[in-house]
Design a protein around this motif. Structure first.
Motif, PDB file in Angstrom:
ATOM      1  N   UNK A 274       0.793  -1.233   0.000  1.00  0.00           N
ATOM      2  CA  UNK A 274       0.000   0.000   0.000  1.00  0.00           C
ATOM      3  C   UNK A 274       0.825   1.282   0.000  1.00  0.00           C
ATOM      4  N   UNK A 275       2.083   1.202   0.366  1.00  0.00           N
ATOM      5  CA  UNK A 275       2.817   2.473   0.374  1.00  0.00           C
ATOM      6  C   UNK A 275       4.326   2.264   0.421  1.00  0.00           C
ATOM      7  N   UNK A 276       5.032   3.347   0.075  1.00  0.00           N
ATOM      8  CA  UNK A 276       6.483   3.387   0.178  1.00  0.00           C
ATOM      9  C   UNK A 276       6.858   4.280   1.348  1.00  0.00           C
ATOM     10  N   UNK A 277       8.001   3.966   1.968  1.00  0.00           N
ATOM     11  CA  UNK A 277       8.363   4.746   3.156  1.00  0.00           C
ATOM     12  C   UNK A 277       9.847   4.581   3.448  1.00  0.00           C
ATOM     13  N   UNK A 278      10.300   5.233   4.473  1.00  0.00           N
ATOM     14  CA  UNK A 278      11.689   5.046   4.886  1.00  0.00           C
ATOM     15  C   UNK A 278      12.126   6.136   5.845  1.00  0.00           C
ATOM     16  N   UNK A 279      13.392   6.034   6.262  1.00  0.00           N
ATOM     17  CA  UNK A 279      13.981   7.077   7.099  1.00  0.00           C
ATOM     18  C   UNK A 279      14.538   8.143   6.158  1.00  0.00           C
ATOM     19  N   UNK A 280      14.200   9.397   6.429  1.00  0.00           N
ATOM     20  CA  UNK A 280      14.614  10.485   5.535  1.00  0.00           C
ATOM     21  C   UNK A 280      16.136  10.449   5.378  1.00  0.00           C
ATOM     22  N   UNK A 295      18.898  15.698  14.108  1.00  0.00           N
ATOM     23  CA  UNK A 295      17.530  15.248  13.827  1.00  0.00           C
ATOM     24  C   UNK A 295      17.490  14.042  12.905  1.00  0.00           C
ATOM     25  N   UNK A 296      16.445  13.260  13.066  1.00  0.00           N
ATOM     26  CA  UNK A 296      16.183  12.190  12.098  1.00  0.00           C
ATOM     27  C   UNK A 296      14.682  12.210  11.813  1.00  0.00           C
ATOM     28  N   UNK A 297      14.304  11.500  10.760  1.00  0.00           N
ATOM     29  CA  UNK A 297      12.878  11.546  10.414  1.00  0.00           C
ATOM     30  C   UNK A 297      12.467  10.349   9.597  1.00  0.00           C
ATOM     31  N   UNK A 298      11.163  10.158   9.524  1.00  0.00           N
ATOM     32  CA  UNK A 298      10.657   9.155   8.583  1.00  0.00           C
ATOM     33  C   UNK A 298       9.660   9.806   7.649  1.00  0.00           C
ATOM     34  N   UNK A 299       9.465   9.158   6.505  1.00  0.00           N
ATOM     35  CA  UNK A 299       8.538   9.694   5.505  1.00  0.00           C
ATOM     36  C   UNK A 299       7.817   8.532   4.853  1.00  0.00           C
ATOM     37  N   UNK A 300       6.667   8.836   4.292  1.00  0.00           N
ATOM     38  CA  UNK A 300       5.938   7.796   3.551  1.00  0.00           C
ATOM     39  C   UNK A 300       5.069   8.462   2.493  1.00  0.00           C
TER      40      UNK A 300
END
Ligand code: DAH
Length: 331
Positions: A274-280, A295-300
């Motif tokens: 259903x989706x793509x994602x990962x750690x920025x 900083x760290x982050x995730x995105x989808x």
């Protein structure tokens, strides 16, 4: 004297033959009005002897009574006929189907998009939007997609101007870059919007479709946050007993990257992506002015059509764009 019985018979007959209430009234005036034979006879009474006057008086009363009876009877008949005629013409057919007032509703895609956003808003995300006509800088460069990177071709970009590097955005990820270049962490946004690719139309492809981008940037963000967020999302949308699994994948703007599947009985494997994602990717943070050491982050990025089709058993994406109200009003 002799003419009175004849006159009475004529008056009664005329009343009985009146075709409508108007004619009946004419008959009344003709036989009993101020200038009628009756009025004349009444006036002539003065010249009669007392005996004659008495006899004439009785005859006149008999005439009046007979005429009144004939008049009333005909009046009743005509009045009820008029009422019947009126009821007939004004009749309402209560068995006719009602004329329905069409009530509008949000398009299925809008409904699903709202439901999806609601889940994230409930988790504390803000909603951000960006332009559909986008510069290559935001659509590609800031997202670590280099000029010769195959992703630029794979995405079948529609250029507005190659010279000026203006494109129709191929994904909602440029909104991430716009948010990161203008906001300080902590950041938690979802970015809904239309995206464009030079794809030909078939049951699963459309050159215009809808994505929801998600981005979280703060201190100490890990893949566990990504997993928890997307598991919550999948369960809210598809049911509490859903499982998700993460498969390693690749996107230029995330490292590591993961594709997320939800359990799906209808697919032979039992899973559906259903989706793509990962750690920025730290390169993306740096390019957008955020310190990757702090900083760290995730995105989808989620396809809204896909979710709408899954949830509602729609098998052809074109149904979502054809604007056929017979289809749309079933949702
Ligand atoms: N932009 C990707 C696409 O359109 C989807 C995506 C994948 C977005 C991974 C992301 C991400 O934010 O982390 O296919």
């Amino acid at each position: 004297m002799t003419e009175l019985p004849e006159l009475q018979a004529a008056a009664v007959a005329a009343a009985g033959a009146a075709a409508d209430l108007e004619e009946l009234d004419e008959v009344r005036v003709r036989f009993t009005g101020k200038r009628s034979p009756l009025a004349e006879l009444q006036q002539g009474m003065r010249d009669l002897s007392p005996d004659e006057r008495k006899a004439r008086g009785q005859q006149l009363n008999a005439f009046k009574a007979a005429f009144a009876a004939a008049y009333d009877a005909r009046h009743a008949e005509l009045a009820s006929a008029a009422l019947r005629a009126r009821l007939e013409t004004e009749r309402l057919d209560l068995t006719l189907p009602p004329r329905r007032v069409p009530v509008g509703r949000p398009h299925l895609l809008t409904q699903v998009e709202q439901e999806m956003l609601d889940v994230f808003v409930g988790l504390g995300f803000a909603v951000a939007e960006g332009p559909e006509v986008e510069s290559g800088t935001y659509n590609f460069d800031l997202l670590n997609i280099e000029p010769d990177h195959p992703a630029r071709q794979e995405m079948d970009t529609i250029y507005v101007s190659r010279e000026d590097d203006v494109v129709l955005r191929t994904h909602t990820s440029p909104v991430q870059a716009r948010v990161m270049t203008t906001q300080e962490p902590p950041i938690a946004v979802v970015c809904p919007g239309r995206v464009f690719r030079a794809d030909s139309v078939d049951a699963t492809h459309s050159p215009v479709f809808t994505q929801i981008e998600g981005l979280v940037v703060a201190e100490g963000i890990t893949m566990a946050h990504l997993r928890g967020t997307l598991l919550t999302f999948a369960r809210r949308l598809f049911g509490e007993d859903r499982q998700i699994r993460m498969r390693p994948s690749f996107f230029p703007f995330t490292e590591p990257s993961a594709e997320i599947d939800v359990t799906y009985e209808k697919h032979p494997s039992g899973w559906l992506e259903i989706l793509g994602s990962g750690m920025v990717d730290p390169n993306v943070l740096t390019a957008c002015g955020i310190d990757p050491l702090r900083y760290s982050g995730f995105a989808f990025g989620i396809g809204v059509e896909r979710v709408a089709m899954l949830r509602h058993g729609v098998t052809d994406i074109r149904d979502l764009f054809d604007s056929d109200v017979r289809f749309l009003t079933t949702f």
